[in-house]
Scaffold this active site. Structure first.
Site, short mmCIF file in Angstrom:
data_model
loop_
_atom_site.label_atom_id
_atom_site.label_comp_id
_atom_site.label_asym_id
_atom_site.label_seq_id
_atom_site.Cartn_x
_atom_site.Cartn_y
_atom_site.Cartn_z
N CYS A 61 0.86 -1.18 0.00
CA CYS A 61 0.00 0.00 0.00
C CYS A 61 0.90 1.24 0.00
O CYS A 61 1.98 1.21 0.56
CB CYS A 61 -0.88 0.05 1.25
SG CYS A 61 -2.30 -1.03 1.19
N ARG A 62 0.42 2.29 -0.59
CA ARG A 62 1.17 3.55 -0.54
C ARG A 62 1.19 4.10 0.87
O ARG A 62 2.16 4.70 1.31
CB ARG A 62 0.58 4.57 -1.49
CG ARG A 62 0.83 4.22 -2.93
CD ARG A 62 0.31 5.30 -3.83
NE ARG A 62 0.55 4.91 -5.22
CZ ARG A 62 0.26 5.65 -6.23
NH1 ARG A 62 -0.31 6.81 -6.07
NH2 ARG A 62 0.52 5.23 -7.46
#
Length: 88
Positions: A61-62
Site C-alpha cells: 500500500c502507498r
C-alpha cells in the site's frame, strides 16, 4: 467448539466474505471502490497501537495500513484498523 459449530461459523464467515467480494466487484470504477473502502474504514474500531506489527500490516500500500480480525464467540467477525493515510 463442536464440528457442527465450526462448520456453521465457516459458512457464516464465507457467506459474508462472498457478499463483500460481490459488492466490491460490482463497483466498476476504482475510485468508487476506494470510496467504499474508506467508508467502511470509518465504521471500524481503531486498532490498539500494540497491534501495529508487521503481521498485521497490509503490504504494497502507498500508505501504512494495519488490520486485525477477531472471530467472536457468536461467530461474528470483528475488524480493527489503523492507517497513516489522511483524506484532504
Amino acid at each position: 467448539m463442536h464440528t457442527w459449530q465450526t462448520s456453521l461459523t465457516e459458512t457464516h464467515v464465507s457467506s459474508k466474505l462472498n457478499r463483500l467480494i460481490f459488492e466490491f466487484q460490482s463497483l466498476l470504477e476504482p475510485i468508487d471502490r476506494v470510496k467504499r473502502l474508506l467508508h467502511y474504514a470509518t465504521l471500524l474500531p481503531e486498532l490498539d497501537p500494540s497491534a501495529k506489527v508487521d503481521l498485521n500490516q497490509v503490504m504494497d500500500c502507498r500508505a501504512r495500513v494495519w488490520i486485525q480480525a477477531e472471530l467472536g464467540n457468536n461467530g461474528n467477525m470483528r475488524f480493527f484498523t489503523n492507517s497513516n493515510f489522511e483524506i484532504n
